[in-house]
Design a protein around this motif. Structure first.
Motif, PDB file in Angstrom:
ATOM      1  N   TYR A   1       0.950  -1.130   0.162  1.00 21.11           N
ATOM      2  CA  TYR A   1      -0.374  -0.037   0.177  1.00 21.11           C
ATOM      3  C   TYR A   1       0.886   1.006  -0.046  1.00 21.11           C
ATOM      4  CZ  TYR A   1      -4.478  -2.466   0.493  1.00 21.11           C
ATOM      5  OH  TYR A   1      -5.764  -3.896  -0.089  1.00 21.11           O
ATOM      6  N   ARG A   2       0.174   2.128  -0.859  1.00 15.30           N
ATOM      7  CA  ARG A   2       1.050   3.197  -0.753  1.00 15.30           C
ATOM      8  C   ARG A   2       0.235   5.002  -0.203  1.00 15.30           C
ATOM      9  NH1 ARG A   2       1.194   3.111  -7.305  1.00 15.30           N
ATOM     10  NH2 ARG A   2      -1.128   3.852  -7.544  1.00 15.30           N
ATOM     11  N   GLU A   3       0.319   5.549   0.010  1.00 14.09           N
ATOM     12  CA  GLU A   3      -0.508   6.769   0.319  1.00 14.09           C
ATOM     13  C   GLU A   3      -1.268   7.392  -0.886  1.00 14.09           C
ATOM     14  OE1 GLU A   3       1.032  11.419  -0.238  1.00 14.09           O
ATOM     15  OE2 GLU A   3       1.134  11.157   2.628  1.00 14.09           O
ATOM     16  N   SER A   4      -2.391   7.306  -1.151  1.00 10.28           N
ATOM     17  CA  SER A   4      -3.335   7.486  -2.472  1.00 10.28           C
ATOM     18  C   SER A   4      -2.827   8.943  -2.864  1.00 10.28           C
ATOM     19  CB  SER A   4      -4.611   7.734  -1.648  1.00 10.28           C
ATOM     20  OG  SER A   4      -5.646   8.224  -2.603  1.00 10.28           O
ATOM     21  N   TYR A   5      -3.120   9.037  -4.007  1.00  8.26           N
ATOM     22  CA  TYR A   5      -2.473  10.317  -4.530  1.00  8.26           C
ATOM     23  C   TYR A   5      -3.494  11.339  -4.456  1.00  8.26           C
ATOM     24  CZ  TYR A   5       1.019   7.205  -7.354  1.00  8.26           C
ATOM     25  OH  TYR A   5       2.204   6.555  -8.381  1.00  8.26           O
TER      26      TYR A   5
ATOM     27  N   GLU B   1      -4.041  12.859   1.173  1.00  8.91           N
ATOM     28  CA  GLU B   1      -2.919  12.268   2.579  1.00  8.91           C
ATOM     29  C   GLU B   1      -3.162  11.167   3.478  1.00  8.91           C
ATOM     30  OE1 GLU B   1      -1.211  15.206   3.332  1.00  8.91           O
ATOM     31  OE2 GLU B   1      -0.006  16.615   1.577  1.00  8.91           O
ATOM     32  N   THR B   2      -4.640  11.542   3.377  1.00  9.80           N
ATOM     33  CA  THR B   2      -5.244  10.787   4.761  1.00  9.80           C
ATOM     34  C   THR B   2      -5.564   8.892   4.614  1.00  9.80           C
ATOM     35  OG1 THR B   2      -7.377  11.182   4.050  1.00  9.80           O
ATOM     36  CG2 THR B   2      -5.849  12.677   6.052  1.00  9.80           C
ATOM     37  N   GLU B   3      -5.660   8.839   3.047  1.00 12.50           N
ATOM     38  CA  GLU B   3      -5.954   7.445   2.999  1.00 12.50           C
ATOM     39  C   GLU B   3      -4.663   6.558   1.607  1.00 12.50           C
ATOM     40  OE1 GLU B   3      -8.994   7.529  -0.187  1.00 12.50           O
ATOM     41  OE2 GLU B   3     -10.416   8.489   1.427  1.00 12.50           O
ATOM     42  N   GLN B   4      -4.495   5.776   2.068  1.00 12.84           N
ATOM     43  CA  GLN B   4      -4.389   4.455   1.355  1.00 12.84           C
ATOM     44  C   GLN B   4      -4.234   4.047   0.201  1.00 12.84           C
ATOM     45  OE1 GLN B   4      -2.421   1.735   4.251  1.00 12.84           O
ATOM     46  NE2 GLN B   4      -0.203   3.392   4.438  1.00 12.84           N
ATOM     47  N   GLU B   5      -3.617   3.368  -0.220  1.00 13.03           N
ATOM     48  CA  GLU B   5      -4.349   2.887  -2.038  1.00 13.03           C
ATOM     49  C   GLU B   5      -3.271   1.481  -2.392  1.00 13.03           C
ATOM     50  OE1 GLU B   5      -4.908   5.782  -4.887  1.00 13.03           O
ATOM     51  OE2 GLU B   5      -2.841   6.012  -5.686  1.00 13.03           O
TER      52      GLU B   5
ATOM     53  N   HIS C   1       6.764  -4.076  -5.971  1.00 12.13           N
ATOM     54  CA  HIS C   1       6.697  -3.116  -6.146  1.00 12.13           C
ATOM     55  C   HIS C   1       7.243  -2.460  -7.080  1.00 12.13           C
ATOM     56  CE1 HIS C   1       7.352   1.006  -5.995  1.00 12.13           C
ATOM     57  NE2 HIS C   1       5.254   1.704  -4.789  1.00 12.13           N
TER      58      HIS C   1
ATOM     59  N   GLN D   1      -9.635  -5.274   0.963  1.00 10.56           N
ATOM     60  CA  GLN D   1      -9.843  -4.554  -0.369  1.00 10.56           C
ATOM     61  C   GLN D   1     -11.007  -4.935  -1.005  1.00 10.56           C
ATOM     62  OE1 GLN D   1      -7.653  -2.402  -1.252  1.00 10.56           O
ATOM     63  NE2 GLN D   1      -8.824  -1.211  -2.853  1.00 10.56           N
TER      64      GLN D   1
END
Length: 283
Positions: free
Chosen positions: A220-224, A227-231, A249, A273
């Motif tokens: 998982y990474r920081e959402s584009y 900043e408070t969500e991950q994707e 990755h 998910q």
């Protein structure tokens, strides 16, 4: 303006411009042997291709004179003319492919040197249905074929379970970009078996000969978009005759695992998910 002679007819190259879509006259380019390589057209012209008559504003050719790519539209994107403006001009085009007739708005159709269709690149938002070696499936972005007419790859339009030699895997690439349809995230080999699959919904357990196991799953990474969500980061699994290759990755090295004496167990969907955000914040 002198027409350009091709095996598909005489083509009138672009020699005028307009204020919005075509701000400059693009040159005709040639291969070293003198055959046309790139021909921008003065007006949209119907090209008799091996998959039907295709409207074109730009065509490119292989060195042997056969079609390489056909672009129904060729507007120049700018601050005054955007992708949505160009897309509004696109019309559904019927294309006779080895997977059946496909009618959709296409950015480009490409061909192998033997004139067999190589790929379709679809406009964003276009979804088509086709029969694949693993069953009926909906595709977006791109579909490709090998020079013998076998389905080579496609981009699943939504998470889809596909059967592989190491279990069922949910195929979907949330980061897929519509640059061209030549290579996509679900790839088949010459026999029709799944050779590579990209997933954000499946994880893979590998049991070693000593009984210990390793777990591979999408990171998982920081959402584009926030900043408070991950994707999820799509995980790529390549399935060879003697080796399974896994990459969790793009910045991490690929891991190669011999199929001999190893047991592979896939699990999907991952419980965390529930939705899959598309790259570009779902746009």
């Amino acid at each position: 303006m002198q027409p350009i002679q091709t095996k598909y007819g005489d083509l009138i190259p672009q020699h005028t411009t307009d204020d919005l879509r075509k701000k400059e006259v693009l040159p005709v380019r040639y291969h070293e042997n003198g055959t046309p390589k790139t021909v921008p057209l003065e007006m949209q012209t119907s090209i008799p291709t091996p998959v039907g008559n295709i409207p074109a504003e730009l065509v490119t050719f292989h060195e042997n004179g056969t079609l390489k790519r056909v672009f129904p539209l060729n507007g120049k994107l700018s601050g005054y003319w955007g992708e949505s403006d160009e897309a509004a001009l696109a019309e559904p085009t019927p294309v006779q492919t080895p997977a059946g007739m496909i009618t959709a708005k296409v950015i480009a159709i490409s061909f192998h040197e033997n004139e067999a269709i190589r790929s379709l690149t679809l406009w964003p938002g276009e979804v088509v249905s086709l029969v694949t070696p693993v069953g009926p499936m909906k595709a977006r972005i791109g579909i490709s074929f090998d020079r013998n007419g076998m389905l080579r790859s496609l981009e699943p339009a939504s998470p889809t379970s596909v059967t592989t030699p190491i279990g069922d895997i949910m195929a979907f690439n949330s980061d897929a970009l519509g640059v061209n349809g030549d290579m996509n995230s679900l790839v088949f080999d010459a026999r029709g078996a799944v050779a590579r699959v990209t997933t954000t919904l499946s994880q893979l357990s590998v049991v070693r000969p000593n009984g210990e196991s390793d777990l591979f799953k999408p990171l998982y990474r920081e959402s584009y978009c926030s900043e408070t969500e991950q994707e999820p980061v799509p995980m790529i699994v390549a399935i060879g005759k003697d080796t399974i290759t896994i990459q969790t990755h793009c910045d991490l090295p690929t891991i190669r695992i011999p199929t001999a004496d190893h047991v592979f167990l896939s699990e999907s969907p991952l419980p965390r998910q529930n939705t899959i955000p598309l790259m570009g914040c779902g746009l």
